[in-house]
Design a protein around this motif. Structure first.
Motif, mmCIF file in Angstrom:
data_model
loop_
_atom_site.group_PDB
_atom_site.id
_atom_site.type_symbol
_atom_site.label_atom_id
_atom_site.label_comp_id
_atom_site.label_asym_id
_atom_site.label_seq_id
_atom_site.Cartn_x
_atom_site.Cartn_y
_atom_site.Cartn_z
ATOM 1 N N LEU A 3 8.429 5.274 -2.209
ATOM 2 C CA LEU A 3 7.531 6.119 -1.419
ATOM 3 C C LEU A 3 7.974 6.161 0.043
ATOM 4 N N LEU A 4 8.151 4.974 0.601
ATOM 5 C CA LEU A 4 8.554 4.903 2.011
ATOM 6 C C LEU A 4 9.848 4.114 2.085
ATOM 7 N N ILE A 30 9.002 0.737 0.271
ATOM 8 C CA ILE A 30 7.751 0.473 -0.439
ATOM 9 C C ILE A 30 7.670 1.408 -1.621
ATOM 10 N N GLU A 32 5.732 3.128 -5.006
ATOM 11 C CA GLU A 32 4.373 3.621 -5.208
ATOM 12 C C GLU A 32 3.480 2.532 -5.794
ATOM 13 N N ASN A 35 1.695 -3.131 -2.658
ATOM 14 C CA ASN A 35 1.153 -3.609 -1.389
ATOM 15 C C ASN A 35 2.256 -4.340 -0.656
ATOM 16 N N PHE A 70 9.854 9.395 3.919
ATOM 17 C CA PHE A 70 8.612 9.322 3.170
ATOM 18 C C PHE A 70 8.678 10.388 2.086
ATOM 19 N N ILE A 91 -0.316 9.857 4.893
ATOM 20 C CA ILE A 91 -0.317 8.487 5.417
ATOM 21 C C ILE A 91 -1.564 8.285 6.267
ATOM 22 N N ASP A 171 -1.225 8.756 0.019
ATOM 23 C CA ASP A 171 -0.300 7.974 -0.804
ATOM 24 C C ASP A 171 -0.047 6.615 -0.186
ATOM 25 N N LEU A 172 -0.139 6.559 1.141
ATOM 26 C CA LEU A 172 0.165 5.296 1.815
ATOM 27 C C LEU A 172 -0.893 5.025 2.874
ATOM 28 N N SER A 203 -2.993 3.866 -4.394
ATOM 29 C CA SER A 203 -2.115 4.218 -3.287
ATOM 30 C C SER A 203 -1.388 2.951 -2.838
ATOM 31 N N SER A 204 -0.362 3.157 -2.032
ATOM 32 C CA SER A 204 0.382 2.001 -1.527
ATOM 33 C C SER A 204 -0.238 1.547 -0.217
ATOM 34 N N LEU A 206 0.571 -0.698 3.401
ATOM 35 C CA LEU A 206 1.433 -1.474 4.291
ATOM 36 C C LEU A 206 0.506 -2.295 5.171
#
Lengths: 705, 331
Positions: A3-4, A30, A32, A35, A70, A91, A171-172, A203-204, A206
């Motif tokens: 994803l990122l 990161i 999908e 964490n 991304f 995001i 998504d993040l 979702s992910s 960060l």
């Protein structure tokens, strides 16, 4: 595809005194639904990294090189407009300080609605419905969407920002220290909420934090940052259980835990590196006990460790196992291991039923009618005893009256009732013209080292000021100042004398504050959350310093904090406060091992665990403490207590209800009251990490929020 | 009674009390002044002792002080301002047109400058360090600190004498003799005379609002909630709007207070531009010790300030949800 994807990201700030290299060649990705944790002390570049991803870098910061991809799109190349479309839609961001991050003159619901309507073309009604739904998801009352931020408590405001982050199902989600500044109990609830929602939304995340424990409990993978460099990355299970980088070891060892009663946390001495030049040597070499010439020569690259999801940037990765063993020994880090517990001396401070009530203002009519005003019982009948060389820890949630208690025993606030005896003399003695003597003998250290020092005074003036006020050691002023600075670890003292607070780091400032208190050779020290603004390793430094002071200088210390883990490390005895009362008191070991009051149990259980392999039982308390003006009859904790029965609501248990030697608690149905002490001992020997069982029978019920 | 109503009632009570105090101070101070309105007539030898006694009795000035005070209170609180001693016409008839003249000049000027310079202030505060910021601060501070008659005279020299664009003073041409307010103020002739003093007062007031707005926005600019707004994807202008909304309170308070003080007129400006406003009238009245006229004028001014204060408080509670504890009264 992940994803990122961050590749070789370098971020610099241009300042008047040159360029600051905040983030240097950091890469990670990161996937999908994953964490991801970013850990490190302040100044490690973790927040800068998040701001770079969000495009929120302040004006003087810029992405020098590297890419932030991304979903396959490079965010660094976007125009302002394109970036705005990505923000929140894809995001979202949970900011650091929930207290200040909501617009004070806009209702909370309107702020969330604004986030929705900026990106989607929906009607007001639909947006409102969505806000109600979101409030429900994060556990807030949907009828309160028109309330303003100031009508919510800190924890609830953080829930509002979480609701806002979820509004468009991004998504993040980037969460920057989402729980810093919150109580342990609230922190635990917020983390629980984030995890629960994450499960649902897929979702992910960060997560940026300096609390290793929080990452250990919530994340799958992490990067440890130091001086803008990634020191170690990989899956949480690998990195935190078997760290291969000396910095990770240091960070992990300095994180205080309740269960390690006897084992002192080991701090990392020194302070973070100066980032004014691009690092040529290993950024950690100045503080690393294992540094060799090789480390001078170059900063190590991240090396993949065999057959695991684990990378480390250290020249000595191969010796990791050896370093891990050595790192737990304070002497490795050049910290003398002085742990000869001196005996506790005579009783220095004693209070009996100490009270501090605040009168509520009441309407004129009631006053004329002679109605009794309502009182806020901030401190309600507290009986304490502190001996010389003893550290008494006072713990509780915010609003439990612990700070008022501190200020009352420092006589900064007048007690409204009860007995107060210090050094053999009652309160009346001091109130009657002897206050100056008291002020010399008793010193208080405040929470915030950034505000409690006058910015226009040098260290010499700051530390010397109390000497002038009390006319103490004036003929050898300079010597007294230097001695004290050295005592608190600011060596060489000469170097600091002419510096101003802004030239010092947070840890050094707090040391100056301690020096200011110690320069008068007090008998008694009151510390009100002195470490809550400090990084872990600085916090441990301070705790060790206080412990040493108590042991060598024969002074009594009251340490007030909501952080039970550090209290357990530093104190001899603990008093747990709830709504102005002490509900449990006793030796640290016996409270940590066998808490009697359900409230203590939940406080202990709320502290995060740095070892990801340990499963912790969450005891989530319902609701918030009741209004201190109209307290429930009976036990004040009963409304939130999982075990409360009718007896609890009828009459209030006294502190002597449960008694086990020196350990007392105010509860009719104490926890861990098992007659067969053998069984308990067995339980404890089973768990490898010395993890006693903190699971009250009703923990399952209370977990529903 | 809701929290907001209680708040309002409290403020109202305080305002009434303040009005009483102000009215009493006016009364006492005027009596403390040496001399009386008739002194000049006496020294000129136009009046005999007996005539003076008669006139004094007519105005009730021979009665004991406390009785004078009571009847003064009674009349003034009912807005019965009596007769001007020297002009021999009702006080209100003298004051009302002057007051209108002053207000018609200063209220639009104040509103214009409050809106324009606040917006400009917010903008330059947001773009801190820009040339426009420095220029606007220097210019407005200069205009604010220069006495208004200097600026006024300068404008008169440049625009009236050198360029001959506008008349130098007065409210209308000497030949004009309009009837009624509408005819007076809704004419091109009036506008022609109006534009110069209007511009000068706009410039005079601009500095305060500009600095207030700029400082507010500068202070809010680094705050966490704006960062969150930015992260939400709000455009630069939307963020500026939020910062502006958050720094509006001091501007609002200042505006309300200024609005109250406008009732005193801008004496210097009125003199320079020959504007028949209330400020000039008051100076004259004090010189001549025209008790009823001074009392009435000062009373109106004090009342205006007190009411403006009350309005400021209420606006504050309305615009800042954190002011009243229950959050009541907020939009």
């Amino acid at each position: 595809m992940s994803l990122l994807d961050i590749t070789d990201l370098t971020v610099t700030y241009s300042t008047d005194s040159g360029t600051v290299h905040a983030v240097n060649d950091v890469s990670f990705s990161i996937d999908e639904g994953v964490n991801y944790g970013l850990a490190g002390e302040s100044g490690s570049g973790k927040s800068t990294l998040a701001e770079a991803v969000l495009g929120l870098l302040p004006g003087n910061g810029s992405v020098e090189s590297g890419s932030i991809e991304f979903n396959g799109r490079d965010l660094t190349g976007l125009s302002e407009r394109e970036r705005r479309d990505v923000l929140w839609e894809d995001i979202a961001y949970i900011p650091q300080s929930a207290m200040d991050s909501l617009d004070p003159v806009m209702s909370t619901g309107a702020q969330i609605r604004q986030a929705i309507q900026t990106h989607r073309n929906v009607t007001d009604d639909k947006a409102r419905a969505r806000v109600r739904e979101l409030f429900e998801i994060v556990g807030l009352d949907p009828d309160r969407i028109d309330d303003y931020p100031h009508e919510f408590s800190g924890g609830m405001r953080q829930r509002v920002t979480i609701a806002m982050a979820l509004a468009l199902e991004p998504d993040l989600i980037i969460a920057d220290e989402p729980t810093t500044g919150l109580d342990v109990i609230v922190q635990d609830k917020i983390i629980d909420k984030i995890l629960e929602i994450q499960d649902r939304m897929d979702s992910s995340l960060l997560l940026i934090t300096h609390e290793i424990g929080v990452i250990a409990e919530t994340c799958d993978e992490l990067s440890i940052l130091y001086g803008g460099k990634a020191m170690e990355q990989g899956s949480v299970d690998n990195v935190l259980v078997n760290p291969t980088n000396p910095y990770t070891m240091g960070l992990k060892n300095s994180f205080p835990e309740i269960e390690e009663g006897d084992q002192d946390p080991v701090s990392i001495p020194g302070s973070p590196p100066n980032l004014s030049e691009e690092p040529s040597a290993c950024v950690f070499k100045d503080r690393c006990p294992f540094a060799t010439e090789e480390c001078e020569a170059s900063h190590p690259d991240l090396v993949d460790l065999p057959n695991r999801n684990h990378r480390s940037a250290c020249h000595h990765v191969t010796k990791a196992a050896q370093m891990r063993r050595d790192a737990t020994d304070p002497e490795t880090w050049g910290i003398p291991d002085s742990h000869d517990e001196s005996d506790r001396g005579e009783v220095l401070l004693e209070t009996d039923g100490l009270e501090k009530y605040y009168e509520q203002s009441q309407p004129l009519l009631d006053k004329l009618r002679g109605n009794d005003p309502n009182y806020v019982r901030a401190v309600d009948g507290v009986s304490l005893r502190v001996r010389r060389s003893e550290i008494l820890g006072i713990a509780g949630e915010s609003g439990c009256g612990k700070s008022t208690l501190g200020e009352t025993i420092a006589l900064l606030k007048q007690p409204t009732g009860g007995e107060f005896v210090f050094d053999g003399e009652p309160y009346e003695h001091y109130a009657d013209g002897n206050m100056r003597e008291f002020r010399r003998k008793v010193q208080i250290i405040f929470q915030d080292p950034f505000d409690s020092l006058n910015p226009r005074q040098t260290v010499r003036q700051l530390v010397g000021e109390p000497l002038t006020i009390h006319d103490y050691r004036t003929e050898e002023r300079e010597r007294a100042i230097v001695e004290t600075l050295e005592k608190v670890g600011l060596t060489p003292a000469k170097k600091f004398l002419d510096q101003y607070p802004h030239q010092l780091s947070g840890g050094q400032r707090q040391r100056v504050a301690v020096a200011k208190a110690l320069v008068l050779d007090p008998d008694f020290l009151i510390c009100d959350e002195p470490a809550s603004m400090l990084d872990v390793s600085l916090k441990v430094n301070l705790l060790n310093l206080l412990r040493e002071l108590a042991d060598t200088e024969d002074i009594g210390i009251v340490y007030i904090s909501h952080d039970l883990a550090s209290l357990v490390q530093v104190s001899d005895r603990l008093a747990i406060m709830y709504l102005g009362r002490v509900i449990e008191e006793g030796d640290v070991e016996s409270i940590a091992a066998e808490p009697k009051h359900p409230y203590t149990t939940s406080l202990l259980a709320a502290a995060p665990e740095k070892d990801p392999t340990v499963d912790r039982d969450r005891v989530l308390l319902d609701g918030e403490p009741p209004d201190p003006v109209s307290l429930p009859s009976g036990c004040v904790f009963a409304p939130r207590c999982p075990k409360a029965e009718d007896a609890c609501r009828e009459s209030e248990p006294g502190l002597d209800t449960v008694r086990d030697g020196d350990h007392r608690a105010a509860c009719y149905f104490p926890d861990g009251e098992t007659p067969d002490a053998d069984g308990l001992a067995d339980d404890r020997s089973d768990s490898t990490y010395g993890d006693p069982e903190f699971s009250p029978p009703a923990s399952g019920d209370s977990a529903s929020d | 009674m809701s929290e907001f109503q209680r708040f309002l009632a409290k403020r109202l009570a305080i305002s009434i009390l303040l009005t009483l105090v102000a009215v009493s101070v006016i009364f006492v101070v005027l009596r403390l002044l040496p001399g009386s309105p008739f002194e000049s007539l006496v020294t000129a030898g136009n009046l005999s002792q007996q005539q003076i006694t008669e006139i004094r009795a007519m105005y009730g000035l021979d009665q004991p002080m406390w009785r004078q005070y009571l009847s003064y209170l009674q009349s003034i609180l009912l807005f019965q301002f009596g007769y001007s001693i020297l002009r021999s016409q009702p006080v209100w008839g003298v004051l009302a047109p002057r007051l209108v003249n002053t207000l018609i000049l200063l209220v639009p000027a104040l509103v214009t400058t409050a809106v324009l310079s606040s917006l400009l202030g917010m903008y330059v505060g947001w773009n801190r360090g820009s040339k426009l910021e420095k220029l606007s601060i220097i210019a407005t501070t200069f205009l604010r600190s220069t006495p208004v008659f200097i600026t006024g005279i300068l404008f008169v020299i440049v625009f009236a004498y050198n360029l001959e664009l506008v008349p130098a003073f007065g409210m209308r041409s000497i030949s004009a003799s309009p009837e009624g307010y509408v005819e007076t103020f809704a004419s091109l002739d009036f506008l022609h005379h109006y534009i110069l003093p209007f511009t000068v007062s706009v410039l005079y007031y601009s500095g305060d609002f500009l600095l207030l707005a700029r400082n507010g926005v500068v202070e809010k600019r680094g705050s966490e909630f704006l960062k969150l707004h930015r992260a939400k994807g709000l455009s630069e202008m939307q963020q500026l709007a939020r910062a502006g909304r958050n720094s509006m309170l001091p501007i609002l308070t200042y505006f309300a207070l200024r609005l109250g003080m406008i009732f005193q007129g801008l004496i210097l400006l009125e003199v320079v531009f020959g504007w028949p406003g209330i400020g000039r009238e008051l100076v004259l009245a004090i010189q001549q010790q025209d008790y009823p006229l001074v009392q009435a004028a000062v009373f109106i001014m004090a009342l205006a300030v007190i009411v403006a204060n009350l309005v400021a408080d209420v606006l504050y509670a309305y615009f800042d949800p954190t002011v009243s504890t229950s959050g009541g009264g907020a939009a």
